[in-house]
Design a protein around this motif. Structure first.
Motif, short mmCIF file in Angstrom:
data_model
loop_
_atom_site.label_atom_id
_atom_site.label_comp_id
_atom_site.label_asym_id
_atom_site.label_seq_id
_atom_site.Cartn_x
_atom_site.Cartn_y
_atom_site.Cartn_z
N VAL A 162 56.85 66.96 -48.85
CA VAL A 162 56.89 67.74 -47.57
C VAL A 162 56.35 68.51 -47.37
O VAL A 162 55.29 69.65 -48.40
CB VAL A 162 58.02 68.05 -47.18
CG1 VAL A 162 58.31 68.48 -46.32
CG2 VAL A 162 59.51 67.20 -48.48
N PHE A 163 55.44 68.07 -46.09
CA PHE A 163 54.16 69.54 -45.83
C PHE A 163 54.72 69.58 -44.41
O PHE A 163 54.29 69.14 -43.29
CB PHE A 163 52.44 69.18 -45.91
CG PHE A 163 52.06 67.89 -47.11
CD1 PHE A 163 51.70 69.17 -48.16
CD2 PHE A 163 52.64 66.79 -47.20
CE1 PHE A 163 51.45 68.96 -49.42
CE2 PHE A 163 52.03 66.74 -48.43
CZ PHE A 163 50.83 67.62 -49.96
N LYS A 164 54.66 70.46 -43.72
CA LYS A 164 54.69 71.12 -42.25
C LYS A 164 53.78 72.34 -41.40
O LYS A 164 53.03 72.22 -42.61
CB LYS A 164 56.51 72.22 -42.75
CG LYS A 164 57.33 71.63 -42.93
CD LYS A 164 58.82 72.40 -43.12
CE LYS A 164 60.06 71.48 -43.39
NZ LYS A 164 60.99 72.84 -43.18
N ASP A 165 54.25 71.85 -40.73
CA ASP A 165 53.36 71.74 -39.45
C ASP A 165 52.73 73.63 -39.30
O ASP A 165 54.76 73.67 -39.37
CB ASP A 165 53.18 71.52 -38.37
CG ASP A 165 54.50 72.12 -37.34
OD1 ASP A 165 54.33 73.24 -36.66
OD2 ASP A 165 55.28 71.06 -37.91
N PRO A 166 52.10 74.16 -38.62
CA PRO A 166 50.55 73.84 -39.07
C PRO A 166 49.72 74.09 -40.38
O PRO A 166 49.18 73.62 -40.64
CB PRO A 166 49.72 74.93 -38.21
CG PRO A 166 50.84 76.41 -39.02
CD PRO A 166 52.22 75.78 -39.06
N ASN A 167 50.56 73.51 -41.68
CA ASN A 167 49.79 73.28 -43.24
C ASN A 167 50.17 72.49 -43.60
O ASN A 167 51.20 72.31 -45.08
CB ASN A 167 50.97 74.68 -43.94
CG ASN A 167 50.84 76.12 -43.16
OD1 ASN A 167 50.19 76.49 -42.81
ND2 ASN A 167 51.69 77.06 -43.01
#
Length: 461
Positions: free
Chosen positions: A71-76
């Protein structure tokens, strides 16, 4: 168009141990959570960014595969959006089942380079860094990898951006002068501006000159191996490649077509072309091969002229004439002259040969003697100083074209400063130079340009 959620296979197509399927978009995590059943009953929507979770991809009551979900959440994230990466087993069937499932859930198949395009549009990469991603993927030797890594880290774009920013500051002062034209005031110090323009000119020249090296590093250096039939061209190619790539026999004219293969020498890619032997012949097929030999010499950047030392010891004058013919026909191309089969000669014969043809390189392709010296000679033809010093090297023809145009405009500015040109005319040339700088980093762009660039990417990147 770029607000929906896209999906694609991020690893090469076909079967393997593991495959990675990537989703990107505002709804990526939400869509993935509807198909993912965690072994510890976690809800993907509530998980922190940069975490990995074990579970199963399911549809209704059917389990498709056991997977790891990142899981990668915006903005990272890479794209600057919500991103999900699913590591599944590498069966082609499993890959397609998972992708089709997400398409039914509302995703769209990503186009070529769309993940990186979104990274550019969301400010995660500038355009030159985005192009470096494709160069990094296609790099097949140490040098091209090193250049792509430096560009992707922003080495080239930061140099251009700094020049553009300084030029922009002076452009603003000159534009301000135009608003006070009647007062006849100068806000921009012309002496300081002239120093800046000279520095920009110096940097642009260095970057433009670096393209000659960068282009050959990126695309490999074509080297044509030419000579009369049966002098050992195919044996040399096999010795360089360390494998039996070309057919070798005692029959003259065995190689009737060009054979190409590439190796890395000192981190630089060299593409060796074994050509048909050059001689007068009535054989139609062999004649076509000889014609192709001259075409390959035209296309190559380096020519190796090979002759049989054991047979030419009494014909050295004829050999020297042949060498001069090639030199005169291709004066701009580096030529390496190599005497092969020296293992059949006595010391006195070798000395005689070297006195007649001083630039000669001695070689025994059969035993391997002289092969290392040949590779060193090839490397010496390439200016790798900038590479060793970690200087910025331009490899992209689009960047090269923009740099040439920017250089042309800067020269106009320099001429205008020397001749006392009015501020309004100086401003026109400065704007054009700024425009071409902006083209490189993507501060100035259009849909057609982006389409052309990202169409060359692989799907899933």
């Amino acid at each position: 168009m770029h607000n929906d959620t896209i999906v694609a296979l991020a690893t090469p197509s076909g079967s393997g141990a593991i495959a990675v399927i990537r989703l990107s978009g505002k709804e990526a995590i939400t869509i993935a959570s509807t198909c993912f059943k965690s072994v510890s009953n976690k809800d993907l929507n509530k998980q922190a960014t940069h975490t990995i979770h074990l579970g199963h991809i399911v549809e209704d009551n059917r389990t498709i595969d056991e997977v790891l979900v990142s899981v990668f959440k915006d903005p990272n994230s890479y794209t600057g959006e919500n991103v999900i990466e699913i590591s599944c087993h590498g069966s082609s069937y499993i890959q397609q089942e998972i992708i089709q499932l997400f398409l039914r859930k509302g995703c769209r198949m990503a186009t070529a380079g769309e993940f990186t395009l979104r990274a550019f549009l969301n400010g995660k990469l500038d355009l030159s860094q985005a192009e470096a991603v494709a160069d990094l993927i296609s790099s097949d030797n140490e040098a091209s990898h090193q250049i792509a890594m430096q560009q992707m880290r922003g080495g080239f774009s930061s140099e251009i951006s700094k020049l553009r920013e300084e030029l922009l500051n002076f452009a603003s002062l000159i534009e301000l002068e135009l608003d006070f034209a009647e007062e006849d005031v100068e806000f921009a110090d012309r002496t300081q501006f002239k120093t800046l323009v000279e520095r920009i000119t110096f940097v642009l020249k260095r970057l433009i000159d670096s393209f000659a090296v960068g282009n050959v590093i990126k695309n490999g250096i074509p080297v044509a191996i030419v000579g009369e039939p049966n002098v050992g061209k195919s044996t040399l190619l096999n010795a360089l490649l360390n494998e039996d790539r070309a057919i070798v026999s005692e029959i003259a004219g065995t190689t009737r077509d060009t054979i190409e293969d590439e190796i890395s020498i000192g981190g630089i890619g060299f593409r060796f072309i074994d050509t048909a032997g050059i001689r007068e012949t009535d054989d139609i097929v062999e004649s076509i091969g000889i014609k192709k030999t001259f075409e390959k010499i035209e296309q190559s950047q380096v020519t190796i002229y090979l002759f049989d030392a054991s047979k030419a010891i009494d014909l050295l004058e004829e050999v020297r004439i042949e060498i001069e013919k090639i030199r005169n026909k291709y004066p701009q191309k580096p030529l390496l002259v190599i005497a092969n089969k020296i293992d059949k000669l006595e010391d006195l014969e070798l000395a005689k040969m070297q006195s007649k043809i001083p630039e000669i390189n001695l070689l025994s392709a059969k035993t391997g003697f002289g092969v290392e010296q040949l590779t060193n000679s090839l490397l010496s033809l390439i200016n790798t100083g900038a590479l060793r010093n970690n200087e910025t090297i331009v490899t992209n023809s689009r960047h090269y074209d923009a740099l040439l145009k920017a250089f042309e405009e800067i020269q106009k500015v320099q001429y205008g400063l020397e001749t006392g040109l009015s501020g309004d005319l100086l401003a026109i040339d400065i704007r054009q130079a700024l425009y071409h700088f902006g083209e490189i980093t993507g501060e100035i762009t259009n849909d057609d340009l982006l389409g052309n660039i990202f169409a060359n990417f692989c799907i899933g990147k």
